[in-house]
Design an enzyme around this catalytic site. Structure first.
Site, PDB file in Angstrom:
ATOM      1  N   SER A   1      22.190   1.174   7.700  1.00  0.00           N
ATOM      2  CA  SER A   1      21.968   2.225   6.704  1.00  0.00           C
ATOM      3  C   SER A   1      23.234   3.052   6.554  1.00  0.00           C
ATOM      4  O   SER A   1      23.957   3.277   7.531  1.00  0.00           O
ATOM      5  CB  SER A   1      20.756   3.076   7.082  1.00  0.00           C
ATOM      6  OG  SER A   1      21.002   3.759   8.285  1.00  0.00           O
ATOM      7  N   MET A   2      23.497   3.481   5.341  1.00  0.00           N
ATOM      8  CA  MET A   2      24.761   4.158   5.037  1.00  0.00           C
ATOM      9  C   MET A   2      24.514   5.448   4.268  1.00  0.00           C
ATOM     10  O   MET A   2      25.234   5.761   3.308  1.00  0.00           O
ATOM     11  CB  MET A   2      25.647   3.197   4.219  1.00  0.00           C
ATOM     12  CG  MET A   2      25.843   1.838   4.904  1.00  0.00           C
ATOM     13  SD  MET A   2      26.815   0.652   3.945  1.00  0.00           S
ATOM     14  CE  MET A   2      25.695   0.277   2.604  1.00  0.00           C
ATOM     15  N   GLY A   3      23.488   6.192   4.645  1.00  0.00           N
ATOM     16  CA  GLY A   3      23.194   7.468   3.990  1.00  0.00           C
ATOM     17  C   GLY A   3      23.002   7.304   2.492  1.00  0.00           C
ATOM     18  O   GLY A   3      22.324   6.362   2.047  1.00  0.00           O
ATOM     19  N   ALA A   4      23.639   8.188   1.722  1.00  0.00           N
ATOM     20  CA  ALA A   4      23.474   8.179   0.261  1.00  0.00           C
ATOM     21  C   ALA A   4      23.979   6.886  -0.375  1.00  0.00           C
ATOM     22  O   ALA A   4      23.602   6.558  -1.507  1.00  0.00           O
ATOM     23  CB  ALA A   4      24.202   9.375  -0.340  1.00  0.00           C
TER      24      ALA A   4
ATOM     25  N   GLY B   1      23.205   3.965   0.553  1.00  0.00           N
ATOM     26  CA  GLY B   1      22.173   2.927   0.639  1.00  0.00           C
ATOM     27  C   GLY B   1      22.207   2.177   1.948  1.00  0.00           C
ATOM     28  O   GLY B   1      22.524   2.756   2.993  1.00  0.00           O
TER      29      GLY B   1
ATOM     30  N   GLY C   1      16.170   7.658   8.269  1.00  0.00           N
ATOM     31  CA  GLY C   1      16.303   6.393   8.998  1.00  0.00           C
ATOM     32  C   GLY C   1      14.959   5.918   9.537  1.00  0.00           C
ATOM     33  O   GLY C   1      14.649   4.719   9.516  1.00  0.00           O
ATOM     34  N   ASP C   2      14.161   6.855  10.025  1.00  0.00           N
ATOM     35  CA  ASP C   2      12.840   6.495  10.573  1.00  0.00           C
ATOM     36  C   ASP C   2      11.943   5.941   9.467  1.00  0.00           C
ATOM     37  O   ASP C   2      11.214   4.968   9.668  1.00  0.00           O
ATOM     38  CB  ASP C   2      12.158   7.728  11.202  1.00  0.00           C
ATOM     39  CG  ASP C   2      13.038   8.371  12.259  1.00  0.00           C
ATOM     40  OD1 ASP C   2      13.873   7.653  12.837  1.00  0.00           O
ATOM     41  OD2 ASP C   2      12.913   9.589  12.482  1.00  0.00           O
TER      42      ASP C   2
HETATM   43  N1  LIG Z   1      21.698  11.758   0.773  1.00  0.00           N
HETATM   44  C1  LIG Z   1      20.937  10.697   0.497  1.00  0.00           C
HETATM   45  N2  LIG Z   1      20.631  10.367  -0.782  1.00  0.00           N
HETATM   46  C2  LIG Z   1      19.870   9.311  -1.065  1.00  0.00           C
HETATM   47  N3  LIG Z   1      19.328   8.485  -0.126  1.00  0.00           N
HETATM   48  C3  LIG Z   1      19.609   8.753   1.153  1.00  0.00           C
HETATM   49  C4  LIG Z   1      20.417   9.862   1.552  1.00  0.00           C
HETATM   50  N4  LIG Z   1      20.493   9.871   2.902  1.00  0.00           N
HETATM   51  C5  LIG Z   1      19.759   8.818   3.330  1.00  0.00           C
HETATM   52  N5  LIG Z   1      19.235   8.135   2.295  1.00  0.00           N
HETATM   53  C6  LIG Z   1      18.371   6.946   2.346  1.00  0.00           C
HETATM   54  O1  LIG Z   1      17.871   6.809   3.669  1.00  0.00           O
HETATM   55  C7  LIG Z   1      18.375   5.628   4.301  1.00  0.00           C
HETATM   56  C8  LIG Z   1      18.648   5.891   5.767  1.00  0.00           C
HETATM   57  O2  LIG Z   1      19.552   6.966   5.864  1.00  0.00           O
HETATM   58  P1  LIG Z   1      20.688   7.111   6.996  1.00  0.00           P
HETATM   59  O3  LIG Z   1      21.697   6.049   6.863  1.00  0.00           O
HETATM   60  O4  LIG Z   1      21.158   8.512   6.917  1.00  0.00           O
HETATM   61  O5  LIG Z   1      19.830   6.843   8.311  1.00  0.00           O
HETATM   62  P2  LIG Z   1      20.027   7.402   9.793  1.00  0.00           P
HETATM   63  O6  LIG Z   1      21.424   7.908   9.959  1.00  0.00           O
HETATM   64  O7  LIG Z   1      19.544   6.359  10.711  1.00  0.00           O
HETATM   65  O8  LIG Z   1      18.986   8.611   9.768  1.00  0.00           O
HETATM   66  P3  LIG Z   1      18.188   9.311  10.949  1.00  0.00           P
HETATM   67  O9  LIG Z   1      18.865  10.624  11.105  1.00  0.00           O
HETATM   68  O10 LIG Z   1      16.796   9.428  10.443  1.00  0.00           O
HETATM   69  O11 LIG Z   1      18.307   8.434  12.175  1.00  0.00           O
HETATM   70  C9  LIG Z   1      19.607   5.251   3.477  1.00  0.00           C
HETATM   71  O12 LIG Z   1      19.881   3.862   3.565  1.00  0.00           O
HETATM   72  C10 LIG Z   1      19.177   5.685   2.070  1.00  0.00           C
HETATM   73  O13 LIG Z   1      18.310   4.724   1.476  1.00  0.00           O
HETATM   74 MG   LIG Z   2      18.907   6.678  12.696  1.00  0.00          MG
END
Ligand SMILES: Nc1ncnc2c1ncn2[C@@H]1O[C@H](COP(=O)(O)OP(=O)(O)OP(=O)(O)O)[C@@H](O)[C@H]1O
Ligand SMILES: [Mg+2]
Length: 312
Positions: free
Chosen positions: A222-225, A227, A253-254
């Protein structure tokens, strides 16, 4: 199929709302709430809202377990947490309504003793009869060896249970040899694991596919915003979220892990799993709290996700 999630280090989230929060001053709060938290608890909550049969285990302090008990009863989640003496840690979130900035105060959590760990193992063995898939989520508290998940994965795999792993650091590195079926690192966790910066998507793809083998058959980064990248041995897809107003990225992420598990449970092809997982993550991002919205809203989010095959 019954799904189990494991949270060894759960937390109660205490959210305190303050207007114009001032460090070092007396601040007055408008409202405050306690929510059952911890990554595996969040995954279970999203899955239960989606109508799936879910059980949870891990360790809960017996002095403040009521917050969790009420939550599990409300969501119809089977509670198999081992109770340990003392309190589950409380993580404080100070929400400044004026600046819309949240300040987090996270506490470490106590490691369970040897007796609690042996009862936990007995519990997991009992759950393996009914649960086909186990989701292991979150970091390990100090005092637990970084091989804790690896040992658990070996046990689960010996009984042909599927394992989804979402953790970071040494716990992630030390678990890979045990062969989790699916891992969902975020890009920073993956970068730490392969020990190199991942600036371009092709670097992310190469690193993710280097982790695939006969046991670990799906890697989702996962790559935040930006995707997420979904990679198995035959194909790879990038799922991009639409540009929607973001309320909170807590639990994104969850939610993505829950959506993946739901998709796999429905035996969806990879690109449809990617769509569903991203739609789940959008539910977390566009709303506060850890409830999944109505099915129509999920369907609407699904339509807004852009899926592209990744070109090597
Ligand atoms: N700012 C954002 N805008 C749109 N979608 C987002 C954003 N942040 C996260 N997402 C969505 O959530 C998914 C997971 O986010 P992220 O990569 O931040 O997970 P994570 O770092 O594992 O999060 P967590 O803190 O829950 O462990 C992304 O792949 C995307 O689909
Ligand atoms: Mg996570």
């Amino acid at each position: 199929m019954k799904i189990a999630t494991i949270t060894v280090n759960p937390a109660i989230d205490q959210t305190v709302s303050v207007d114009d929060f001032q460090v070092g001053k007396v601040n007055r709060s408008q409202w405050m709430r306690f929510d059952a938290g911890g990554k595996g608890v969040n995954v279970a909550s999203f899955l239960a809202d989606y109508g799936m049969d879910v059980a949870v285990t891990g360790f809960l302090g017996d002095e403040n377990a009521d917050v969790f008990e009420r939550h599990f009863a409300r969501k119809n989640i089977t509670d198999r947490f081992i109770r340990v003496p003392g309190e589950t840690r409380i993580n404080i979130k100070i929400m400044d309504e004026t600046s819309q900035v949240t300040t987090d105060l996270n506490t470490p959590g106590q490691a369970p003793g040897e007796y609690a760990v042996s009862r936990f193992y007995e519990q997991v063995e009992a759950m393996m009869e009914a649960c086909e898939c186990f989701v292991l989520s979150g970091n390990l508290q100090a005092g637990l060896p970084s091989t804790f998940y690896a040992d658990l994965i070996k046990l689960l795999k010996s009984k042909k249970c599927r394992v989804v792993l979402d953790t970071s650091g040494d716990a992630l590195a030390d678990s890979l040899k045990a062969g989790p079926n699916l891992i969902k690192p975020n890009i920073h966790e993956l970068s730490g694991l392969v020990n190199k910066p991942l600036t371009e998507i092709k670097d992310v793809y190469r690193s993710a596919s280097s982790l695939l083998n006969d046991e670990t058959t799906l890697v989702v980064v996962s790559m935040g915003a930006s995707g997420a990248l979904f990679v198995d041995k035959d194909q790879a897809f990038v799922a991009r979220p639409p540009d929607l107003p973001v309320k909170s990225t807590v639990g994104a992420g969850d939610a993505m892990v829950a959506g993946l598990v739901a998709g796999i449970n429905k035996k969806l092809p990879l690109q449809d799993c990617a769509r569903l997982a991203t739609a789940f993550s959008l539910s977390a991002v566009t709303r506060l709290g850890r409830d999944l919205p109505k099915p129509e809203v999920i369907e609407d989010f699904k339509k807004q996700v852009a899926i592209e095959p990744f070109k090597k």
